[in-house]
Design an enzyme around this catalytic site. Structure first.
Site, mmCIF file in Angstrom:
data_model
loop_
_atom_site.group_PDB
_atom_site.id
_atom_site.type_symbol
_atom_site.label_atom_id
_atom_site.label_comp_id
_atom_site.label_asym_id
_atom_site.label_seq_id
_atom_site.Cartn_x
_atom_site.Cartn_y
_atom_site.Cartn_z
ATOM 1 C CB SER A 26 -42.989 -12.651 -0.031
ATOM 2 O OG SER A 26 -42.822 -13.220 1.261
ATOM 3 C CG ASN A 66 -32.091 -13.478 8.049
ATOM 4 O OD1 ASN A 66 -33.257 -13.219 7.749
ATOM 5 N ND2 ASN A 66 -31.300 -12.632 8.682
ATOM 6 C CB THR A 72 -22.477 -19.627 -43.531
ATOM 7 O OG1 THR A 72 -22.179 -19.330 -44.899
ATOM 8 C CG2 THR A 72 -21.945 -21.019 -43.192
ATOM 9 C CB SER A 129 -54.937 -15.975 -39.342
ATOM 10 O OG SER A 129 -55.513 -14.716 -39.579
ATOM 11 C CE LYS A 173 -50.932 -15.823 -41.196
ATOM 12 N NZ LYS A 173 -49.817 -14.880 -41.279
ATOM 13 C CG ASN A 175 -50.344 -17.759 -37.922
ATOM 14 O OD1 ASN A 175 -49.887 -17.710 -39.074
ATOM 15 N ND2 ASN A 175 -51.367 -17.042 -37.535
ATOM 16 C CD GLU A 235 -45.182 -16.789 -34.524
ATOM 17 O OE1 GLU A 235 -45.016 -15.726 -35.137
ATOM 18 O OE2 GLU A 235 -46.288 -17.351 -34.450
ATOM 19 C CE1 TYR A 262 -33.249 -12.348 3.625
ATOM 20 C CE2 TYR A 262 -33.842 -10.489 5.021
ATOM 21 C CZ TYR A 262 -34.186 -11.417 4.053
ATOM 22 O OH TYR A 262 -35.443 -11.418 3.509
ATOM 23 C CE LYS A 309 -38.333 -16.434 -0.943
ATOM 24 N NZ LYS A 309 -37.480 -15.218 -0.756
HETATM 25 N N1 ARG Z 1 -39.743 -13.508 3.213
HETATM 26 C C1 ARG Z 1 -38.393 -13.310 3.551
HETATM 27 C C2 ARG Z 1 -37.506 -13.553 2.305
HETATM 28 O O1 ARG Z 1 -37.970 -14.111 1.396
HETATM 29 C C3 ARG Z 1 -37.970 -14.257 4.609
HETATM 30 C C4 ARG Z 1 -36.798 -13.829 5.406
HETATM 31 C C5 ARG Z 1 -37.159 -12.690 6.261
HETATM 32 N N2 ARG Z 1 -36.099 -12.328 7.124
HETATM 33 C C6 ARG Z 1 -36.087 -11.165 7.780
HETATM 34 N N3 ARG Z 1 -35.062 -10.928 8.502
HETATM 35 N N4 ARG Z 1 -37.060 -10.328 7.645
HETATM 36 O O2 ARG Z 1 -36.381 -13.153 2.245
#
Ligand code: ARG
Length: 458
Positions: free
Chosen positions: A24, A111, A156, A278, A284, A286, A291, A318, A326
């Site tokens: 992530s 967590n 309306t 355009s 035009k 736009n 939009e 968790y 995210k």
């Molecule tokens: N990258 C994880 C998240 O966004 C962090 C928490 C990970 N916790 C775990 N027990 N693997 O949730």
């Protein structure tokens, strides 16, 4: 698989892929500031509580601050194989200060750490958005007072209905944004709860000072249930819901701006830098910015639905699914802040064609209700007056006449109560007469503009 070497190769490739799947870092690195700040306060609390020593705290703090500046100057080496922002920072701390780094994670789990980071980011985001919404409101007020005497037809069913002040129309959006701010503020209150100190899920076997941490990190409340604290993301849903409603409002305004710029309406011109040409039709201009803003509303709704769906089947506490909170959140933050920036930049440059607005307001039969009210004042019950004016409107329409072009003789064909003063029913008189609280009269709108500015100051 023919031999062992090949098999190992396949397993390695697979684990590389699977590794990528859980990473992530590419999006959660945005949490670095929150993560470092949280760690600094956590380490300080551990030291205050004599869980770690002062020298250990100091080397942790120095290391963390160095890491922060490495990230900010772009020299930090990101390592996706460490999965997320938390592990990247912690591992770098190890490189810098050795095994003492391992003490930072005492009495903490990723967590409660990730929930903390998210809550901090959401709160920051809300503060930014509320400021932008206030700037947006100011721009609406400025435009309303710049064009405070421009009369437009109010609609309306997208049919001309009654004349209103253009300013009154804009102030409708001022009200919507006021409510949006309230929603964000409420979302902020519910986000403003410290989860750190919950551990993985069950609480922690240390004498922690959670109040200290809350104070230092600017949280007004402390979570009351460790299981809830690590598994809850409804604060993200609150945020996404407020963002969705706000985008819906902006989308409606976008739609109106787009309509108003058409040749058919010709009510406004957008500033040139907020339109595009355009590639094929040279004439035009736009309204792309409006939009795109309208279009982007869809993705914010999508993010809300994603988050609701991610959470709906999760058992306590968790689960890694929560990592999926995210991207949608960041995307909504980026979308809403950029759209607001566009609007705050674009609205002041709008040119309003008052002449055309007036013609449009006088065309159609926007004074029909006022004529009915005219008869009511002369003693006709409203329902009956409504019927008379309905017939009069048909007559005007068949004969291609506006109300002002109908002769008194013709008027009297519909009711003997019509007199010369029927010609005093104008768009101005119509506007002036709507002087109830919240109405479009010149007086009320002036007052609303003043109150609006006062609210922004407060
Ligand atoms: N990258 C994880 C998240 O966004 C962090 C928490 C990970 N916790 C775990 N027990 N693997 O949730």
């Amino acid at each position: 698989m023919s031999n062992k070497k090949d098999r190992n190769e396949v397993i390695k490739q697979l684990s590389d892929k699977v590794g990528d799947f859980t990473v992530s870092l590419h999006y959660d690195r945005r949490l670095y500031k929150q993560d470092i700040k949280g760690s600094i306060v956590h380490a300080s609390m551990l030291c205050n509580q004599k869980i770690i020593t002062l020298p250990d705290r100091d080397s942790i703090l120095t290391g963390l601050l160095e890491i922060e500046s490495e990230i900010e100057t772009g020299i930090f080496t990101w390592r996706p194989e460490l999965e997320d922002i938390h592990m990247n920072i912690e591992s770098r701390l190890h490189e810098k200060i050795g095994s003492v780094a391992g003490k930072l994670h005492t009495a903490r789990s990723r967590n409660d750490q990730v929930s903390l980071d998210m809550r901090m980011y959401v709160k920051d985001s809300i503060n930014i958005i509320i400021e932008q919404l206030t700037a947006f409101q100011r721009v609406l007020l400025n435009l309303a007072s710049q064009y405070d005497d421009v009369i437009i037809p109010g609609y309306t069913h997208l049919q001309k209905a009654q004349p209103v002040l253009f300013a009154h129309h804009l102030l409708a959006y001022f009200e919507m944004i006021t409510r949006d701010k309230t929603r964000f503020k409420e979302a902020c209150q519910r986000t403003d709860v410290l989860p750190l100190g919950s551990g993985a899920l069950a609480g922690l076997p240390y004498d922690l000072d959670r109040s200290y941490v809350a104070r230092e990190l600017g949280f007004s409340q402390i979570s009351e249930n460790s299981m809830d604290a690590v598994s809850d993301r409804d604060f993200v849903i609150d945020y996404l819901s407020a963002a969705s409603i706000c985008m819906m409002h902006i989308s409606r305004l976008s739609e109106e701006l787009i309509l108003w710029t058409t040749e058919e309406f010709s009510l406004i011109k957008l500033p040139a830098e907020y339109t595009t040409g355009s590639s094929i039709m040279p004439q035009k201009r736009n309204p792309d910015f409006a939009e795109i803003s309208r279009g982007k509303t869809g993705r914010v709704y999508g993010n809300l639905i994603s988050m609701l769906t991610i959470l709906k089947g999760l058992p306590m506490t968790y689960n890694r699914d929560l990592q999926e909170d995210k991207e949608g959140f960041f995307d909504s933050h980026d979308t809403l802040t950029s759209v607001l920036e566009v609007f705050v930049g674009m609205l002041p440059g709008i040119y309003v064609n008052s002449e055309k607005a007036r013609q449009s307001a006088e065309g159609g039969m926007v004074l029909a209700t006022d004529l009915a009210d005219y008869l009511v004042i002369k003693g006709v019950p409203f329902r009956e007056a409504h019927g008379i004016i309905s017939e009069l409107s048909d007559f005007a329409s068949i004969n291609h006449k506006t109300f002002s072009e109908i002769s008194l003789k013709e008027y009297r064909g519909f009711s003997m109560l019509f007199d010369e003063d029927v010609y005093e029913v104008t768009v101005e008189s119509s506007i002036s007469s709507r002087n109830t609280v919240g109405g479009t009269s010149f007086k009320m709108v002036q007052q609303a503009i003043k109150t609006g500015y006062r609210k922004l100051e407060g």
